[in-house]
Design an enzyme around this catalytic site. Structure first.
Site, short mmCIF file in Angstrom:
data_model
loop_
_atom_site.label_atom_id
_atom_site.label_comp_id
_atom_site.label_asym_id
_atom_site.label_seq_id
_atom_site.Cartn_x
_atom_site.Cartn_y
_atom_site.Cartn_z
N PRO A 133 0.79 -1.23 0.00
CG PRO A 133 0.17 -0.86 2.23
CD PRO A 133 0.91 -1.83 1.34
CD GLU A 134 5.00 -0.38 0.38
OE1 GLU A 134 5.80 -1.17 0.90
OE2 GLU A 134 4.06 -0.75 -0.37
#
Length: 258
Positions: A133-134
């Site tokens: 999810p960065e």
């Protein structure tokens, strides 16, 4: 005395490395990375340990890098102290001589999935979620999520996770090859231990050599693996013994190619 952040223990031929920061879902910061590096060194040096399990204490396997640990770093420190050091530790895990199994009894997100990807196998409990999810907070996977993960899971799967923001449930991850086995919730450690025991009963030198050769083919290892395999072969030879003996006695060695 503070509780250790990462521990190593053994159960016969199986070593168990445990992340112990459950209040943060085992998020990684610099002290955690240092403790993990030390535990991996201990695991590799442990005589008779043939398989290593990596697990997280509490409800999470690893929620990735601790945002609070890196958010205030300047660009230079972020690059060297965070990204490059994290790479070094993850590479250490990937190149451990023993086969490794990540026990995903909780979610593996961001750096947590990168950590799991550094293991040879992944056993996930049915409720587990996995993803990168960065980019949702304006950063990119920094501990080989766009490199090792691509080699192991395929570029299109990583695109879906890192660009599309998809979060996979364990059965979806199994179908895409991100995990190797899915087991009932609560059975992750037991099932991974049983698999580890099966692996541990195989020829240890052959298993380690096979792991190295696969790493070469995958691009995980190259020069170091080639030299390690060749040196190990030579170390078992009569030529080495003859050479060392001659060196000690200052005589000319009598090589026999045996």
């Amino acid at each position: 005395m503070a509780e250790p952040l990462v521990t190593f223990e053994r159960d016969g031929a199986i070593g168990i490395v445990t992340l112990r920061r459950p209040e943060k879902f085992n998020a990684l910061d610099i002290p955690m990375l240092r403790a993990l590096e030390t535990a991996l060194e201990t695991a590799e040096a442990a005589e008779g340990v043939r398989v290593v399990l990596l697990r997280g204490e509490g409800k999470g396997f690893c929620s990735g890098g601790d945002v609070e640990a890196w958010a205030q770093m300047n660009a230079a420190d972020f690059q060297v102290q965070w990204v490059r050091y994290g790479h070094r530790v993850f590479d250490r895990l990937a190149r451990l001589r023993q086969p490794t199994i990540a026990v995903l009894s909780g979610h593996a997100l961001g750096g947590g999935l990168e950590l799991a990807a550094a293991c040879d196998f992944r056993v996930a409990e049915a409720h587990v979620k996995l993803g990168f999810p960065e980019t949702s907070i304006g950063v990119v996977p920094g501990w080989s999520g766009t490199q090792r993960a691509v080699r192991r899971f395929g570029a299109q799967t990583v695109r879906r996770l890192a660009l599309g923001g998809e979060i996979l449930l364990a059965p979806e991850a199994l179908a895409l090859g991100v995990v190797d086995r899915v087991v009932e919730t609560g059975n992750g450690l037991a099932q991974a231990s049983a698999w580890a025991q099966t692996i541990a009963e195989r020829g240890p030198l052959a298993t380690e050599a096979a792991k190295l050769m696969i790493a070469v083919a995958e691009g995980e290892e190259s020069a170091a693996a080639t030299e390690a395999l060749a040196s190990g072969f030579i170390a078992l030879s009569g030529d080495l013994k003859a050479g060392v003996s001659a060196f000690k006695t200052k005589q000319k060695p009598a090589f026999s190619r045996s």
